[in-house]
Design a protein around this motif. Structure first.
Motif, PDB file in Angstrom:
ATOM      1  N   ASP A   1       0.635  -1.221  -0.014  1.00 25.59           N
ATOM      2  CA  ASP A   1      -0.192   0.047  -0.109  1.00 25.59           C
ATOM      3  C   ASP A   1       0.914   1.373  -0.106  1.00 25.59           C
ATOM      4  N   ASN A   2       1.938   1.100   0.639  1.00 22.05           N
ATOM      5  CA  ASN A   2       2.970   2.180   0.612  1.00 22.05           C
ATOM      6  C   ASN A   2       4.021   2.446  -0.635  1.00 22.05           C
ATOM      7  N   SER A   3       3.730   1.358  -1.374  1.00 26.02           N
ATOM      8  CA  SER A   3       4.700   1.313  -2.651  1.00 26.02           C
ATOM      9  C   SER A   3       5.997   0.751  -2.261  1.00 26.02           C
ATOM     10  N   GLU A   4       6.078  -0.029  -1.232  1.00 26.79           N
ATOM     11  CA  GLU A   4       7.360  -0.430  -0.542  1.00 26.79           C
ATOM     12  C   GLU A   4       7.368  -1.908  -0.771  1.00 26.79           C
ATOM     13  N   GLU A   5       8.381  -2.709  -0.318  1.00 23.65           N
ATOM     14  CA  GLU A   5       8.524  -4.095  -0.284  1.00 23.65           C
ATOM     15  C   GLU A   5       8.724  -4.673   1.235  1.00 23.65           C
ATOM     16  N   LEU A   6       8.437  -5.826   1.651  1.00 21.82           N
ATOM     17  CA  LEU A   6       9.111  -6.574   2.821  1.00 21.82           C
ATOM     18  C   LEU A   6      10.584  -6.582   2.722  1.00 21.82           C
ATOM     19  N   ILE A   7      11.470  -6.249   3.555  1.00 22.15           N
ATOM     20  CA  ILE A   7      12.879  -6.400   3.707  1.00 22.15           C
ATOM     21  C   ILE A   7      13.521  -7.480   3.134  1.00 22.15           C
ATOM     22  N   LYS A   8      14.464  -7.628   2.181  1.00 24.31           N
ATOM     23  CA  LYS A   8      14.552  -8.943   1.423  1.00 24.31           C
ATOM     24  C   LYS A   8      16.245  -8.892   1.591  1.00 24.31           C
ATOM     25  N   VAL A   9      16.552 -10.239   1.694  1.00 25.61           N
ATOM     26  CA  VAL A   9      18.001 -10.785   1.868  1.00 25.61           C
ATOM     27  C   VAL A   9      18.452 -11.190   0.364  1.00 25.61           C
ATOM     28  N   ASP A  10      19.370 -10.804   0.000  1.00 29.81           N
ATOM     29  CA  ASP A  10      20.080 -11.183  -1.168  1.00 29.81           C
ATOM     30  C   ASP A  10      21.503 -11.684  -1.007  1.00 29.81           C
ATOM     31  N   SER A  11      22.130 -11.808   0.270  1.00 26.23           N
ATOM     32  CA  SER A  11      23.441 -12.294   0.309  1.00 26.23           C
ATOM     33  C   SER A  11      23.675 -12.719   1.810  1.00 26.23           C
ATOM     34  N   ARG A  12      25.004 -13.290   1.970  1.00 26.92           N
ATOM     35  CA  ARG A  12      25.054 -13.597   3.453  1.00 26.92           C
ATOM     36  C   ARG A  12      25.598 -12.236   4.323  1.00 26.92           C
ATOM     37  N   GLU A  13      25.935 -11.613   3.416  1.00 25.78           N
ATOM     38  CA  GLU A  13      26.357  -9.969   4.390  1.00 25.78           C
ATOM     39  C   GLU A  13      24.999  -9.220   4.571  1.00 25.78           C
ATOM     40  N   GLU A  14      24.052  -9.188   3.541  1.00 24.73           N
ATOM     41  CA  GLU A  14      22.845  -8.507   3.952  1.00 24.73           C
ATOM     42  C   GLU A  14      21.966  -9.311   5.232  1.00 24.73           C
ATOM     43  N   SER A  15      22.153 -10.746   4.826  1.00 30.32           N
ATOM     44  CA  SER A  15      21.556 -11.507   6.020  1.00 30.32           C
ATOM     45  C   SER A  15      22.089 -11.163   7.415  1.00 30.32           C
ATOM     46  N   VAL A  16      23.474 -10.859   7.389  1.00 31.70           N
ATOM     47  CA  VAL A  16      23.893 -10.525   8.932  1.00 31.70           C
ATOM     48  C   VAL A  16      23.426  -9.215   9.184  1.00 31.70           C
ATOM     49  N   PHE A  17      23.264  -8.352   8.210  1.00 36.25           N
ATOM     50  CA  PHE A  17      22.640  -6.696   8.564  1.00 36.25           C
ATOM     51  C   PHE A  17      21.136  -7.126   8.955  1.00 36.25           C
ATOM     52  N   VAL A  18      20.691  -7.839   8.270  1.00 38.47           N
ATOM     53  CA  VAL A  18      19.061  -7.784   8.803  1.00 38.47           C
ATOM     54  C   VAL A  18      18.959  -8.604  10.150  1.00 38.47           C
TER      55      VAL A  18
END
Length: 267
Positions: free
Chosen positions: A139-156
């Protein structure tokens, strides 16, 4: 030897000062004070602690590190602490007088966060079911936070740790990320519903049931690692919801080290 005229020296000094002031204003505008976190000290996600720093110096040092998104400062002690994560709830902090927390906000909407490493903005929605949270993001033209790499997985995982002590509802210490089990595969809920390019499921959790969603459950340990993913139905229990989007004013991508390229475009 040719010497500069006094007028040239003065003119050069004025130019230098004006450039310095403009940069300071630009740098300063990229961070905001989180008053709800005053007098709290955080120990997870710490990159480095530095001595003898003012707020301006601390903010500049944060910008010089690719993965710094927040910092804390204690004026009386002249201490600066740089972090690679955000603290979305105060419950993971320790009471400590005089500490102030600043967040990177880039050109994101008011109250939202800027994940400098990945070039997108974050929006903490609250505690909702997975389906409700997905609808709010859309509804806000956004997406659920997504993980595309191990580094991003640690960040999330670092973001998920903010909710390790959360008791607002059953399962509310778990973070929902983009992903749904459909026709025997884990795919994105957004765009062309392509297969997830990265997963980190715990043991047999990857063998989900139709329409299962992806959860990250933080560990009570203060050492943040890459937390395991679990699959659960998204109909009933509440979960932590974070939406993401790319600001139109921001360049998408990782900042250039020791430059202000992306920051100035987002200011």
């Amino acid at each position: 030897m040719k010497f500069m005229k006094p007028s040239d020296v003065i003119f050069s000094a004025i130019i230098f000062c004006s450039i310095f002031i403009r940069k300071s204003i630009s740098v300063w505008s990229l961070f905001r004070l989180e008053t709800n976190l005053n007098n709290l000290l955080f120990n997870h996600g710490l990159l480095v602690q530095l001595n003898g720093s003012t707020v301006s110096e601390c903010s500049l040092k944060c910008l010089m590190m690719d993965n710094c998104v927040s910092f804390q400062i204690q004026d009386d002690l002249e201490l600066c602490r740089l972090y690679w994560t955000y603290f979305l709830l105060p419950s993971t902090g320790t009471p400590s007088t005089g500490w102030k927390t600043y967040y990177s906000s880039g050109s994101c909407k008011k109250g939202h966060l800027y994940a400098r490493q990945y070039g997108y903005c974050l929006h903490y929605v609250g505690q909702l079911t997975a389906i409700q949270g997905t609808d709010v993001c859309r509804d806000n033209s956004e997406e659920l936070i997504k993980v595309d790499s191990r580094e991003e997985s640690v960040f999330v995982s670092g973001l998920a740790y903010s909710f390790v002590n959360n008791t607002e509802g059953q399962g509310s210490n778990k973070l929902i990320i983009d992903g749904v089990f459909s026709n025997g595969a884990w795919v994105s809920l957004f765009g062309d519903r392509s297969s997830l390019i990265y997963t980190n499921f715990f043991k047999d959790e990857a063998l989900g049931s139709e329409n299962d969603r992806v959860n990250i459950r933080p560990s009570s340990s203060t050492h943040i690692a890459e937390y395991d993913w679990t699959s659960q139905p998204g109909l009933h229990n509440t979960r932590t919801i974070l939406c993401r989007y790319y600001s139109k004013k921001c360049q998408i991508g990782k900042p250039q080290k020791k430059t202000f390229a992306i920051e100035y475009q987002c200011s």
